[in-house]
Design a protein around this motif. Sequence first.
Motif, mmCIF file in Angstrom:
data_model
loop_
_atom_site.group_PDB
_atom_site.id
_atom_site.type_symbol
_atom_site.label_atom_id
_atom_site.label_comp_id
_atom_site.label_asym_id
_atom_site.label_seq_id
_atom_site.Cartn_x
_atom_site.Cartn_y
_atom_site.Cartn_z
ATOM 1 N N ASP A 116 0.842 -1.191 0.000
ATOM 2 C CA ASP A 116 0.000 0.000 0.000
ATOM 3 C C ASP A 116 0.879 1.243 0.000
ATOM 4 N N LEU A 117 0.504 2.217 -0.816
ATOM 5 C CA LEU A 117 1.211 3.487 -0.839
ATOM 6 C C LEU A 117 0.615 4.406 0.222
ATOM 7 N N THR A 118 1.390 5.363 0.648
ATOM 8 C CA THR A 118 0.877 6.315 1.632
ATOM 9 C C THR A 118 -0.190 7.186 0.980
ATOM 10 N N LYS A 119 -1.195 7.555 1.762
ATOM 11 C CA LYS A 119 -2.291 8.381 1.266
ATOM 12 C C LYS A 119 -1.784 9.797 1.010
ATOM 13 N N LEU A 120 -2.268 10.398 -0.061
ATOM 14 C CA LEU A 120 -1.915 11.776 -0.358
ATOM 15 C C LEU A 120 -2.876 12.704 0.379
ATOM 16 N N LEU A 121 -2.354 13.806 0.867
ATOM 17 C CA LEU A 121 -3.166 14.767 1.615
ATOM 18 C C LEU A 121 -3.512 15.961 0.738
ATOM 19 N N PRO A 122 -4.672 16.592 0.987
ATOM 20 C CA PRO A 122 -5.041 17.782 0.219
ATOM 21 C C PRO A 122 -3.943 18.842 0.309
ATOM 22 N N GLY A 123 -3.615 19.436 -0.844
ATOM 23 C CA GLY A 123 -2.575 20.456 -0.907
ATOM 24 C C GLY A 123 -1.186 19.905 -1.149
ATOM 25 N N GLU A 124 -1.004 18.591 -1.027
ATOM 26 C CA GLU A 124 0.312 17.977 -1.217
ATOM 27 C C GLU A 124 0.733 18.077 -2.682
ATOM 28 N N GLU A 125 1.996 18.433 -2.906
ATOM 29 C CA GLU A 125 2.519 18.536 -4.268
ATOM 30 C C GLU A 125 2.816 17.154 -4.828
ATOM 31 N N VAL A 126 2.434 16.957 -6.088
ATOM 32 C CA VAL A 126 2.679 15.687 -6.778
ATOM 33 C C VAL A 126 3.191 15.974 -8.181
ATOM 34 N N TRP A 127 3.750 14.961 -8.817
ATOM 35 C CA TRP A 127 4.175 15.071 -10.198
ATOM 36 C C TRP A 127 3.216 14.247 -11.046
ATOM 37 N N VAL A 128 2.569 14.878 -12.040
ATOM 38 C CA VAL A 128 1.634 14.188 -12.923
ATOM 39 C C VAL A 128 2.424 13.704 -14.134
ATOM 40 N N THR A 129 2.661 12.404 -14.179
ATOM 41 C CA THR A 129 3.519 11.818 -15.206
ATOM 42 C C THR A 129 2.961 12.036 -16.609
ATOM 43 N N ASP A 130 1.655 11.835 -16.798
ATOM 44 C CA ASP A 130 1.053 11.985 -18.129
ATOM 45 C C ASP A 130 1.237 13.395 -18.692
ATOM 46 N N ASP A 131 1.049 14.390 -17.833
ATOM 47 C CA ASP A 131 1.171 15.786 -18.267
ATOM 48 C C ASP A 131 2.594 16.318 -18.141
ATOM 49 N N GLU A 132 3.446 15.560 -17.476
ATOM 50 C CA GLU A 132 4.803 16.002 -17.165
ATOM 51 C C GLU A 132 4.782 17.396 -16.557
ATOM 52 N N ALA A 133 3.973 17.524 -15.496
ATOM 53 C CA ALA A 133 3.799 18.822 -14.835
ATOM 54 C C ALA A 133 3.535 18.596 -13.349
ATOM 55 N N PRO A 134 3.924 19.572 -12.523
ATOM 56 C CA PRO A 134 3.611 19.465 -11.103
ATOM 57 C C PRO A 134 2.136 19.773 -10.874
ATOM 58 N N GLY A 135 1.634 19.310 -9.751
ATOM 59 C CA GLY A 135 0.247 19.579 -9.404
ATOM 60 C C GLY A 135 0.059 19.518 -7.908
ATOM 61 N N ALA A 136 -1.154 19.845 -7.468
ATOM 62 C CA ALA A 136 -1.488 19.789 -6.044
ATOM 63 C C ALA A 136 -2.765 18.978 -5.876
ATOM 64 N N VAL A 137 -2.787 18.132 -4.871
ATOM 65 C CA VAL A 137 -3.948 17.285 -4.601
ATOM 66 C C VAL A 137 -5.106 18.152 -4.127
ATOM 67 N N VAL A 138 -6.291 17.928 -4.726
ATOM 68 C CA VAL A 138 -7.523 18.610 -4.354
ATOM 69 C C VAL A 138 -8.195 17.769 -3.267
ATOM 70 N N PRO A 139 -8.942 18.390 -2.329
ATOM 71 C CA PRO A 139 -9.415 17.675 -1.142
ATOM 72 C C PRO A 139 -10.038 16.285 -1.291
ATOM 73 N N THR A 140 -11.003 16.053 -2.170
ATOM 74 C CA THR A 140 -11.674 14.753 -2.122
ATOM 75 C C THR A 140 -11.873 14.139 -3.498
ATOM 76 N N HIS A 141 -12.033 12.827 -3.482
ATOM 77 C CA HIS A 141 -12.428 12.063 -4.663
ATOM 78 C C HIS A 141 -13.221 10.875 -4.173
ATOM 79 N N PHE A 142 -14.194 10.428 -4.941
ATOM 80 C CA PHE A 142 -15.108 9.375 -4.506
ATOM 81 C C PHE A 142 -14.569 7.961 -4.659
ATOM 82 N N SER A 143 -13.503 7.774 -5.392
ATOM 83 C CA SER A 143 -13.020 6.441 -5.712
ATOM 84 C C SER A 143 -11.742 6.114 -4.942
ATOM 85 N N LEU A 144 -11.580 4.823 -4.597
ATOM 86 C CA LEU A 144 -10.361 4.382 -3.919
ATOM 87 C C LEU A 144 -9.154 4.571 -4.823
ATOM 88 N N ARG A 145 -8.042 4.932 -4.232
ATOM 89 C CA ARG A 145 -6.764 5.098 -4.930
ATOM 90 C C ARG A 145 -6.822 6.139 -6.040
#
Length: 154
Positions: A116-145
């Motif tokens: 299991d990977l660690t859960k991402l928190l809202p506001g946490e910086e991530v790298w979006v591989t498909d877009d090759e761009a940085p991003g920030a996690v938005v608070p919620t999503h309805f689906s697991l993972r």
Amino acid sequence: MLLNCRTCIKEHQNPKEPLMLSQFLDQPWQKLGPDLFMLGSKPYLLVVDYYSRVTPLQNGYTPAQLLMGIRLRTTVPMLSALLNIALPDAKTIARKENERRIRDTKHFNMCHRARDLTKLLPGEEVWVTDDEAPGAVVPTHFSLRSYLVNTGPE
């Protein structure tokens, strides 16, 4: 340390996650898997029934037998008695399928050293591989993972 370095995040490969075990369904068309795709210049919609999508089936029955209770006619000679409608015992099929899925899940997780990977928190910086761009996690999503990620300007 690795996740604080932007270059490290770009090059980092996440390990495999454990398979999410799904239960065998009670009936056909209970759960569907849709997909949109283009072939040439034509758009297509593919809809797959989760109940009968896998062939050949390891439980001894064909998708036609599970869906309609019959064997489809082929050019191969067969006894006419085999063409009679006979629905397989649903509880036996479900038990066999669930046992197989548990065994396959354990095997996948062991072979791929899935964890299991660690859960991402809202506001946490991530790298979006498909877009090759940085991003920030938005608070919620309805689906697991799954996470919503804002890659645009704040």
